[in-house]
Every structure is written in C-alpha cells, then in structure tokens.
Motif scaffolding. Structure first.
Motif, PDB file in Angstrom:
ATOM      1  N   ASN A  57      -2.945   8.755   0.030  1.00 53.04           N
ATOM      2  CA  ASN A  57      -3.992   9.224   1.187  1.00 53.04           C
ATOM      3  C   ASN A  57      -2.833   9.780   2.251  1.00 53.04           C
ATOM      4  OD1 ASN A  57      -6.159   8.226  -0.260  1.00 53.04           O
ATOM      5  ND2 ASN A  57      -5.975   6.312   0.467  1.00 53.04           N
ATOM      6  N   ASN A  84     -15.533  18.922   0.126  1.00 53.32           N
ATOM      7  CA  ASN A  84     -16.586  17.993  -0.539  1.00 53.32           C
ATOM      8  C   ASN A  84     -16.848  18.752  -1.683  1.00 53.32           C
ATOM      9  OD1 ASN A  84     -18.356  15.566  -0.693  1.00 53.32           O
ATOM     10  ND2 ASN A  84     -20.069  16.649  -0.026  1.00 53.32           N
ATOM     11  N   GLU A 134     -11.502  13.159  -6.835  1.00 56.27           N
ATOM     12  CA  GLU A 134     -12.539  12.697  -6.301  1.00 56.27           C
ATOM     13  C   GLU A 134     -12.296  11.195  -5.532  1.00 56.27           C
ATOM     14  OE1 GLU A 134     -15.765  13.651  -6.007  1.00 56.27           O
ATOM     15  OE2 GLU A 134     -14.978  15.593  -6.928  1.00 56.27           O
ATOM     16  N   LYS A 135     -11.351  10.546  -6.101  1.00 59.74           N
ATOM     17  CA  LYS A 135     -11.121   9.146  -5.347  1.00 59.74           C
ATOM     18  C   LYS A 135     -10.327   9.167  -4.076  1.00 59.74           C
ATOM     19  CE  LYS A 135      -6.818   8.404  -7.963  1.00 59.74           C
ATOM     20  NZ  LYS A 135      -6.172   7.385  -8.806  1.00 59.74           N
ATOM     21  N   ARG A 136      -9.851  10.487  -3.838  1.00 62.90           N
ATOM     22  CA  ARG A 136      -9.025  10.769  -2.534  1.00 62.90           C
ATOM     23  C   ARG A 136      -9.876  11.499  -1.552  1.00 62.90           C
ATOM     24  NH1 ARG A 136      -5.153   7.089  -3.062  1.00 62.90           N
ATOM     25  NH2 ARG A 136      -4.082   7.575  -5.151  1.00 62.90           N
ATOM     26  N   LYS A 137     -10.886  12.087  -1.785  1.00 63.65           N
ATOM     27  CA  LYS A 137     -11.731  12.872  -1.030  1.00 63.65           C
ATOM     28  C   LYS A 137     -12.467  12.110   0.089  1.00 63.65           C
ATOM     29  CE  LYS A 137     -13.525  16.492  -3.956  1.00 63.65           C
ATOM     30  NZ  LYS A 137     -14.610  17.110  -4.710  1.00 63.65           N
ATOM     31  N   LYS A 138     -13.047  10.885  -0.126  1.00 57.90           N
ATOM     32  CA  LYS A 138     -13.713  10.284   0.973  1.00 57.90           C
ATOM     33  C   LYS A 138     -12.807   9.741   2.115  1.00 57.90           C
ATOM     34  CE  LYS A 138     -17.765   7.939  -1.229  1.00 57.90           C
ATOM     35  NZ  LYS A 138     -18.208   6.672  -1.651  1.00 57.90           N
ATOM     36  N   THR A 139     -11.534   9.449   1.751  1.00 61.44           N
ATOM     37  CA  THR A 139     -10.342   9.117   2.563  1.00 61.44           C
ATOM     38  C   THR A 139     -10.068  10.178   3.535  1.00 61.44           C
ATOM     39  OG1 THR A 139      -9.605   7.311   1.188  1.00 61.44           O
ATOM     40  CG2 THR A 139      -8.173   7.978   3.135  1.00 61.44           C
ATOM     41  N   LEU A 147     -11.970  12.875   4.257  1.00 60.40           N
ATOM     42  CA  LEU A 147     -13.073  13.345   4.932  1.00 60.40           C
ATOM     43  C   LEU A 147     -13.210  12.342   6.037  1.00 60.40           C
ATOM     44  CD1 LEU A 147     -15.855  13.910   2.207  1.00 60.40           C
ATOM     45  CD2 LEU A 147     -14.637  15.608   3.525  1.00 60.40           C
ATOM     46  N   TYR A 148     -13.003  11.111   5.880  1.00 61.30           N
ATOM     47  CA  TYR A 148     -13.124  10.127   6.843  1.00 61.30           C
ATOM     48  C   TYR A 148     -11.914  10.366   8.025  1.00 61.30           C
ATOM     49  CZ  TYR A 148     -15.791   6.871   4.132  1.00 61.30           C
ATOM     50  OH  TYR A 148     -16.751   6.287   3.298  1.00 61.30           O
ATOM     51  N   ASP A 191     -12.311   3.755   3.415  1.00 66.20           N
ATOM     52  CA  ASP A 191     -12.578   3.977   2.065  1.00 66.20           C
ATOM     53  C   ASP A 191     -12.527   2.844   1.178  1.00 66.20           C
ATOM     54  OD1 ASP A 191     -12.807   5.736  -0.238  1.00 66.20           O
ATOM     55  OD2 ASP A 191     -10.723   5.460  -0.928  1.00 66.20           O
TER      56      ASP A 191
END
Length: 324
Positions: A60, A230, A237-242, A244-245, A322
């Motif tokens: 991350n 996005n 995919e598992k790194r996208k949310k972090t 984006l946050y 995340d």
C-alpha cells in the motif's frame, strides 16, 4: 561592493534577495508552472514520508508513493506545455492592453488604479487564465497518472527492477510548442471583454482566488484519478480501495488544513508585504513581486501540507480504513 554581492547571493534577507524576487516575479507571470515546479520539488520528499509510515502494509505504501511520483512528473510536463503559451499571451496584453481590450473593459478593470496591470480586476482576470491552466489539465493529468502508475510501482519493486531496465515506458513524443501569435491574446481579450465576465471579475476580485483555484484544481484532479483507478485493471483489486481512500483523504485534509493555515497567516503575510514594500519601494517590478507573494503563498502552504505533513496521516488512515 563585496558585501552587497554576498547579500544578493545569500538567502539571508528575503526582502531584498534577488533570487527571491525572481521567484516571486515568476509566480506572478506563471503561477501554474510555479506551482508545478514547487510540486516537483516537494515530490522528492513525499514518497519518503509515505514509505516511512509506521505499521502500514508495504505494498500500500509502495502504490501511494508511486502515485505521488507519477502525478508530479506528469503535472510538470503538462504545465510546461500549457501554461507557458498562456503566460506569454497574457504578457502581450500587459504590454499593449488597448490592442486587445475595449476602452470600457480597461476602465472597468482599472477602477481607481493609475496603472491597469496593478488593478485587482485586471490581476484577477489574467490570473484566471494563468492559474486556470492547472484546472484545464487536471482531468488529463489524473488519467495519465492512473495509467502511468504501474510502471513506477514496478520500478519500486526490487524483484522487478531488472525487468524494468529492459522494459521502458511507452514512447512519448517530446512536448513542444511554438511562439504564440496575436490570435491567442485576442481570444483571451475577447473573453475578458465579455460583460458577464467583467461582472464576475468585479464580484470576486477581492476574494482569496489563488487558494480557491488551487483547491478546485486539486479536487477535480483527485476525483478524476479516483474514477480512473476504479475503472482500470492495472492495479490489483485488493489495493484499489486503499489507494482511493488515500487519494481522497490526502486532498480533503490538505484543502481543509490549507484554508485554516492560510487564514492564520493572513496578518503575518500583510506585515511581510508592508515591510517588503518599504524596503523595495524603488524596484520597478515591485507590484509584480507583491502579486507573486499572494500567488505563491497558497501554493507553498498546500504543497508543504500535501507533500510533507499529510502523507503519513493519509497513508496510515487509508490502510486502516481498508482493513476495518
């Protein structure tokens, strides 16, 4: 004589230093490129701050640092290509306003000032184009940042470093631009001559427009980046949310704290400008330097916050968000 030479070269006296004066004049002439250059300088620190974030997932941190490096490089290149022609165009209007602006427009913008280029209305009108260049490229920059990030991620990965030595970034044509013609200056003058634009200028010329334009630009760029990330398949995919946050938190915290610090520094800045005017009253470029102070202030404040202070907080908070 030797004493004066040393004083000119050193940064000991910010009020009379020649290098500082040139920097302020540059900020006044091309605030967008000044901001991009400052961002590029700050970007050398931000990845270090991100990578030093404690108790945070290594991948991350690597992705967040890659985003910072990619964004800064792309931003500078785009600003160099877009803002310089605009700045040169405005300079033509500065030197011969009657050629590009109507007499009624000049009268409205000039107000009580003796010189048009010193008036708040004219400064606001021209800075809309100069600083607005950054907003103009915000979405293309965010798209290119999202697409270019995987290359930087690979370069930061020690196990993939050898592959990257053989595999370079996609070829780009060198950015170039030719000298501007009167057509660009005439189009800018035509826009300023519009009665609705003049009304808008007179309504907002006394506001903190450098900070507002910078905040709007950062918001557009961040939203564009988040949308592109996005949709892309180049980031796990598992790194996208972090990621984006992190992007949302960084920009949100930067703008909120930037406005707060800018307000707190209002009186000290006024005192600095007052003393600056006294010590440089005979300088022919004094008005441009004062304008440069007002342009550079929010850019430096937001740059310091966004690239030095915020990364540790946003990277740590995004990693936790995340997980939980």
């Amino acid at each position: 004589m030797k004493v004066n030479d040393k004083r000119d070269i050193s940064f000991g006296n910010l009020y009379t230093n020649k290098a500082v004066k040139r920097g302020l004049e540059f900020a006044s002439s091309n605030g967008a490129l000044f901001g991009a250059a400052a961002t590029l300088a700050f970007s050398a620190i931000r990845p270090v701050s991100i990578l030093c974030t404690p108790k945070t997932d290594k991948e991350n941190k690597k992705i967040a640092a890659s985003k910072s490096i990619t964004s800064s490089l792309i931003n500078f290149i785009l600003m160099l290509a877009i803002s310089v022609p605009l700045a040169l165009s405005v300079k033509k209007i500065d030197s011969n306003p009657k050629k590009y602006l109507k007499n009624e427009t000049i009268k409205n913008l000039k107000d009580k000032e003796k010189i048009l280029t010193d008036s708040k209305g004219y400064i606001f009108a021209t800075q809309l184009f100069k600083l607005g260049a950054a907003a103009l490229v915000a979405l293309p920059k965010s798209y290119m940042t999202a697409k270019g990030m995987p290359y930087i991620v690979n370069m930061l990965s020690s196990d993939k470093m050898q592959k990257n030595e053989q595999k370079s970034l996609p070829p780009n044509n060198p950015t170039s631009f030719k000298g501007l013609t009167d057509k660009t200056a005439k189009n800018i003058g035509k826009t300023i001559n519009n009665k609705k634009i003049i009304k808008f200028i007179n309504k907002f010329k006394d506001t903190n427009f450098p900070m507002h334009i910078t905040a709007i630009t950062d918001t557009i760029a961040t939203l564009g980046f988040m949308f592109t990330i996005n949709k892309t398949n180049t980031i796990e995919e598992k790194r996208k949310k972090t990621l984006l946050y992190n992007a949302g938190l960084s920009t949100g915290l930067s703008i909120a704290s930037g406005y707060t610090i800018d307000k707190l520094l209002e009186k000290p800045t006024d005192k600095f400008i007052k003393k600056y005017k006294e010590l440089n009253k005979n300088d022919k470029n004094l008005s441009k330097q004062i304008q440069g102070i007002k342009i550079a202030k929010p850019l430096i404040i937001l740059g310091t916050i966004y690239y030095i202070l915020i990364p540790l907080i946003s990277t740590f908070a995004a990693d936790r968000a995340d997980k939980y």
